[in-house]
Structures are given as structure tokens and as C-alpha cells.
Design a protein around this motif. Sequence first.
Motif, PDB file in Angstrom:
ATOM      1  N   ASP A   1       0.316  -5.825  -4.532  1.00 10.31           N
ATOM      2  CA  ASP A   1       0.929  -5.789  -3.203  1.00 10.31           C
ATOM      3  C   ASP A   1       0.107  -4.889  -2.289  1.00 10.31           C
ATOM      4  OD1 ASP A   1       2.631  -5.688  -1.016  1.00 10.31           O
ATOM      5  OD2 ASP A   1       4.429  -5.677  -2.265  1.00 10.31           O
ATOM      6  N   THR A   2      -0.060  -5.295  -1.054  1.00 15.27           N
ATOM      7  CA  THR A   2      -0.914  -4.509  -0.152  1.00 15.27           C
ATOM      8  C   THR A   2      -0.115  -3.585   0.773  1.00 15.27           C
ATOM      9  OG1 THR A   2      -0.875  -6.389   1.343  1.00 15.27           O
ATOM     10  CG2 THR A   2      -2.789  -6.196  -0.100  1.00 15.27           C
ATOM     11  N   HIS A   3       1.193  -3.454   0.543  1.00 15.09           N
ATOM     12  CA  HIS A   3       1.995  -2.618   1.436  1.00 15.09           C
ATOM     13  C   HIS A   3       1.683  -1.140   1.338  1.00 15.09           C
ATOM     14  CE1 HIS A   3       4.478  -6.135   2.293  1.00 15.09           C
ATOM     15  NE2 HIS A   3       4.675  -5.493   3.416  1.00 15.09           N
ATOM     16  N   ALA A   4       1.206  -0.723   0.202  1.00  7.00           N
ATOM     17  CA  ALA A   4       0.851   0.688   0.028  1.00  7.00           C
ATOM     18  C   ALA A   4      -0.514   0.732  -0.650  1.00  7.00           C
ATOM     19  CB  ALA A   4       1.898   1.395  -0.818  1.00  7.00           C
ATOM     20  N   ARG A   5      -1.231   1.856  -0.452  1.00  4.76           N
ATOM     21  CA  ARG A   5      -2.569   2.005  -1.039  1.00  4.76           C
ATOM     22  C   ARG A   5      -2.524   1.829  -2.554  1.00  4.76           C
ATOM     23  NH1 ARG A   5      -6.186   7.578  -0.204  1.00  4.76           N
ATOM     24  NH2 ARG A   5      -7.893   7.014  -1.565  1.00  4.76           N
TER      25      ARG A   5
ATOM     26  N   HIS B   1      -1.756  10.338  -2.567  1.00  7.61           N
ATOM     27  CA  HIS B   1      -2.610   9.235  -3.007  1.00  7.61           C
ATOM     28  C   HIS B   1      -1.760   8.093  -3.568  1.00  7.61           C
ATOM     29  CE1 HIS B   1      -5.343  12.639  -2.761  1.00  7.61           C
ATOM     30  NE2 HIS B   1      -6.249  11.747  -2.414  1.00  7.61           N
ATOM     31  N   GLY B   2      -0.589   8.454  -4.094  1.00  4.85           N
ATOM     32  CA  GLY B   2       0.293   7.445  -4.680  1.00  4.85           C
ATOM     33  C   GLY B   2       0.767   6.402  -3.681  1.00  4.85           C
ATOM     34  N   THR B   3       0.914   6.817  -2.430  1.00  6.48           N
ATOM     35  CA  THR B   3       1.386   5.864  -1.423  1.00  6.48           C
ATOM     36  C   THR B   3       0.325   5.559  -0.367  1.00  6.48           C
ATOM     37  OG1 THR B   3       2.249   7.601   0.030  1.00  6.48           O
ATOM     38  CG2 THR B   3       3.749   6.749  -1.640  1.00  6.48           C
ATOM     39  N   GLY B   4      -0.476   6.570  -0.017  1.00  8.85           N
ATOM     40  CA  GLY B   4      -1.538   6.370   0.971  1.00  8.85           C
ATOM     41  C   GLY B   4      -1.048   6.317   2.407  1.00  8.85           C
ATOM     42  N   ALA B   5       0.211   6.642   2.651  1.00  7.91           N
ATOM     43  CA  ALA B   5       0.736   6.584   4.017  1.00  7.91           C
ATOM     44  C   ALA B   5       1.706   7.741   4.250  1.00  7.91           C
ATOM     45  CB  ALA B   5       1.457   5.259   4.246  1.00  7.91           C
ATOM     46  N   ARG B   6       1.483   8.443   5.355  1.00  5.53           N
ATOM     47  CA  ARG B   6       2.261   9.655   5.664  1.00  5.53           C
ATOM     48  C   ARG B   6       3.771   9.404   5.615  1.00  5.53           C
ATOM     49  NH1 ARG B   6       0.228  10.514  10.601  1.00  5.53           N
ATOM     50  NH2 ARG B   6      -1.655  11.131   9.524  1.00  5.53           N
TER      51      ARG B   6
ATOM     52  N   CYS C   1      -1.516  14.141 -14.015  1.00  6.58           N
ATOM     53  CA  CYS C   1      -1.101  13.834 -12.646  1.00  6.58           C
ATOM     54  C   CYS C   1      -0.958  12.330 -12.410  1.00  6.58           C
ATOM     55  CB  CYS C   1      -2.122  14.425 -11.668  1.00  6.58           C
ATOM     56  SG  CYS C   1      -1.716  14.100  -9.941  1.00  6.58           S
ATOM     57  N   GLU C   2       0.252  11.923 -12.045  1.00  2.00           N
ATOM     58  CA  GLU C   2       0.498  10.545 -11.608  1.00  2.00           C
ATOM     59  C   GLU C   2       0.134  10.460 -10.127  1.00  2.00           C
ATOM     60  OE1 GLU C   2       1.176   7.523 -12.581  1.00  2.00           O
ATOM     61  OE2 GLU C   2       1.423   6.877 -10.515  1.00  2.00           O
ATOM     62  N   ARG C   3      -0.815   9.581  -9.798  1.00  2.00           N
ATOM     63  CA  ARG C   3      -1.282   9.466  -8.408  1.00  2.00           C
ATOM     64  C   ARG C   3      -1.338   8.012  -7.957  1.00  2.00           C
ATOM     65  NH1 ARG C   3      -5.163   6.232  -7.604  1.00  2.00           N
ATOM     66  NH2 ARG C   3      -6.486   7.489  -6.249  1.00  2.00           N
ATOM     67  N   GLY C   4      -0.561   7.179  -8.639  1.00  2.00           N
ATOM     68  CA  GLY C   4      -0.522   5.775  -8.233  1.00  2.00           C
ATOM     69  C   GLY C   4      -1.599   4.970  -8.922  1.00  2.00           C
ATOM     70  N   VAL C   5      -1.262   3.683  -9.127  1.00  2.00           N
ATOM     71  CA  VAL C   5      -2.199   2.757  -9.765  1.00  2.00           C
ATOM     72  C   VAL C   5      -2.387   1.530  -8.873  1.00  2.00           C
ATOM     73  CG1 VAL C   5      -1.868   3.462 -12.165  1.00  2.00           C
ATOM     74  CG2 VAL C   5      -0.249   1.858 -11.136  1.00  2.00           C
ATOM     75  N   ARG C   6      -3.454   0.787  -9.137  1.00  2.00           N
ATOM     76  CA  ARG C   6      -3.737  -0.443  -8.396  1.00  2.00           C
ATOM     77  C   ARG C   6      -2.595  -1.444  -8.539  1.00  2.00           C
ATOM     78  NH1 ARG C   6      -9.386  -0.910  -7.228  1.00  2.00           N
ATOM     79  NH2 ARG C   6      -9.439   0.599  -5.531  1.00  2.00           N
ATOM     80  N   ASN C   7      -2.444  -2.261  -7.519  1.00  2.00           N
ATOM     81  CA  ASN C   7      -1.257  -3.108  -7.461  1.00  2.00           C
ATOM     82  C   ASN C   7      -1.622  -4.362  -6.674  1.00  2.00           C
ATOM     83  OD1 ASN C   7       1.400  -3.975  -7.121  1.00  2.00           O
ATOM     84  ND2 ASN C   7       1.735  -2.584  -5.402  1.00  2.00           N
TER      85      ASN C   7
ATOM     86  N   ARG D   1      -4.512  10.468 -13.214  1.00  2.00           N
ATOM     87  CA  ARG D   1      -4.504   9.152 -13.855  1.00  2.00           C
ATOM     88  C   ARG D   1      -5.492   8.233 -13.133  1.00  2.00           C
ATOM     89  NH1 ARG D   1       0.933   5.368 -14.295  1.00  2.00           N
ATOM     90  NH2 ARG D   1       0.009   3.686 -15.531  1.00  2.00           N
ATOM     91  N   GLY D   2      -6.295   7.532 -13.895  1.00  2.00           N
ATOM     92  CA  GLY D   2      -7.227   6.572 -13.325  1.00  2.00           C
ATOM     93  C   GLY D   2      -6.483   5.475 -12.580  1.00  2.00           C
ATOM     94  N   MET D   3      -7.156   4.848 -11.609  1.00  2.00           N
ATOM     95  CA  MET D   3      -6.413   3.929 -10.752  1.00  2.00           C
ATOM     96  C   MET D   3      -5.995   2.626 -11.438  1.00  2.00           C
ATOM     97  SD  MET D   3      -9.271   3.242  -7.908  1.00  2.00           S
ATOM     98  CE  MET D   3      -9.764   4.913  -7.653  1.00  2.00           C
TER      99      MET D   3
END
Length: 347
Positions: A244-248, A273-278, A236-242, A209-211
Motif C-alpha cells: 500500500d502506498t498510503h504510508a512510507r 520512519h514507520g509512517t513517514g508522515a508527520r 527497533c521496529e521502524r516499519g517494513v515495506r508494504n 529492523r531491515g525494511m
Amino acid sequence: MLVVMKHGATDGQVRDVVRAIEDMGYRARPMPGAQRTTVGLVGNDGRVEESRLVGIEGVLRVIHVSPPYKQVSREWWPENTVIELSNGVRIGEKDVVVMAGPCSVESREQILETAHRVAEAGATVLRGGAFKPRTSPYSFQGLGEEGLQLLARAREETGLAIVTEALDTESMGLVAEYTDVIQIGARNMQNYSLLRAAGRAGKPVLLKRGMAATIKELLLAAEYVVAEGESRVMLCERGVRNFDTHARNLFDLTAIVTIHELSHLPVVADPSHGTGARSKVGPLARAAVAAGADALILEVHPDPPTAASDGQQSLTLEQFDALMAELHPIANAIGRRIARARVPAHG
Ligand code: PEP
Ligand code: MN
């Protein structure tokens, strides 16, 4: 498709709509109502140019009765699409498939060690980029064909299938020669010539999915691939722009459920990629399985701090082992199970 006329639209304006519909090769059914007239368009094959109708004087709005994406819709094909990979792994059935590996293929040692370890932990598909879409042109761009050769070597040694990204039409043929699944990245979701090339390359496609893409846009992008004759597409769901800066990114769990409602294609979840943090990958991977994802794609690296890309969201090998153990009971709780390799991890 229904064309709703404004209150007080004239007979002439209704006739203009009827004429436009007939000009496009469809049948028009005017339905006069107490308040306003509606004109039905019959025989919509998904190629109606809506803007021709919206622009006509007296038209209030156009309502889609069936979705503009056709072949990927569940209306078109109510059964789940099941995609079988070269190693016998099937995506879209009861088994939840785990795809794991580094963001980028960096070296022979790195990819082989990762491949063996994720296979032993129960992954059945190896991920790894050989051609990398990097935000900066100065960042590591991937090993190119050498990376593809290393992935092929890892497949030989482990029995894992491979998923890797095709970045442009020029390299599509080369990537398709080596890989089992062609990944189309978020940045390329609406690269229509690339989607068409993927649809002609003869391999299953994992479309991310595009961001900033809506689910409808994702489904329409998949329609491009399917329209070329390749029906083996996973979304594939991989997160979208948001904001809030808490997650990528904002990892959209609702998308997993919504795509299943709207489409028969399998859904892959990418909490890396959906969260950007381990620290967030494990919890969201568990949630994605609970929400019904047909597969997970996870970034795993033997030494994340040294990774050439996406180290901050890559799980260590040990974290991956622990996560796999947690996923089994979650899958079982909803009547599914984590896919097991059909071939032994070694020899
Ligand atoms: C990747 O899978 O490493 C990648 C670049 O993903 P995306 O296209 O979702 O950003
Ligand atoms: Mn990555």
C-alpha cells in the motif's frame, strides 16, 4: 531439532540422517512412529547447518524445537534485559524512554536548540545522524565527525544521552568514541561485519529492523552483536515495506508484542520512519506505548520544511511538546511511566 522423514523412507535414509547429525558433532535419536520416523538432534547449540539435513534423500522437513537465535531468546534468559545509559537512563524497565531529535545533525544552532527543547519536554536521549544512509548518493550525507562533536556538545549542555548511526566498519570506532548508543540502520541490519564490529565497540546498540526483514531475521542479526560479547542490544521496529502506498512503511505494532514474547531485549518503536508522515507519527507513537514499547525514537526538527532529511516526518518542537503530554496517561494506564531526566535539562 527434529528431522521428520517422509512416509516410507527407508532404514538406509534414516541411517544417512543419523550419520550426518553425528558428523556435525551431535547425538541422533531415531524415533520410529506408526506413519513415519522422526530423528531428534540432541545438543543443538544454535550452530547446526540445517541445509545438510534438508538435502538428504527421504527427509520431509526439519522442525526447530528451540529457536535458531539463542542468546537473545527469552528461553535463554527469561528476565527482561535492562540497559543503563551514561546519564542514568534505564531502558527495559517500567520507565518508557523517549529519544528525540532531528534525522540529521545539520548545524550547531539546529542541534542545540532541538536538544534543549526536547529535554525540557521530557526526552532523555538525543537522536541525530552524523553519517546518513541516503537512498541517493546525491542527497545530504551528514556532517561526519563535526556532527558527532555537535552531539557531544548538546549532551554536555543538556544531560541527554546520544544515539547516532554507525554506517560502516571504518567509522565504527569514531562513532563509538562519541556516542552513548550505536545505531545500526535498517539498511545495514544484515551487514554482518558491521554487526560484529558493533558488538566489539563497547557501547549499547540500537538495531533497527531491515525494511523487508522478518522478526526472526532481526533476532538473528541481534544474535551477531550479542555473540561478540555485547549484551546491551535494543531492537527497533521502524516499519517494513508494504504494497500500500498510503504510508512510507507499514509500522508493525505486532512486532513490539512478538519481540517481547520471543526475546528479553528491550523494544524501541520508531513511528517516524514507520509512517513517514508527520500527521501519523503522534497516533502511532501513542499506540506503540500502549503496545508495550520500552522506548520511542522520534524525529523532531525546529523547522521541518528546511530539514536536510526526513522533514516530512519530523514533528515540530510544539508538536513534540503536545505529544509528550499525551503519552503520560497512556503509559500510566498500563502501569508504566514516561522516563524523567535524572539530571536537570539545564546546567
Ligand atoms: C534514521 O534513523 O534516520 C534512519 C535512517 O533510519 P532507518 O535506518 O530506520 O531508515
Ligand atoms: Mn530519518
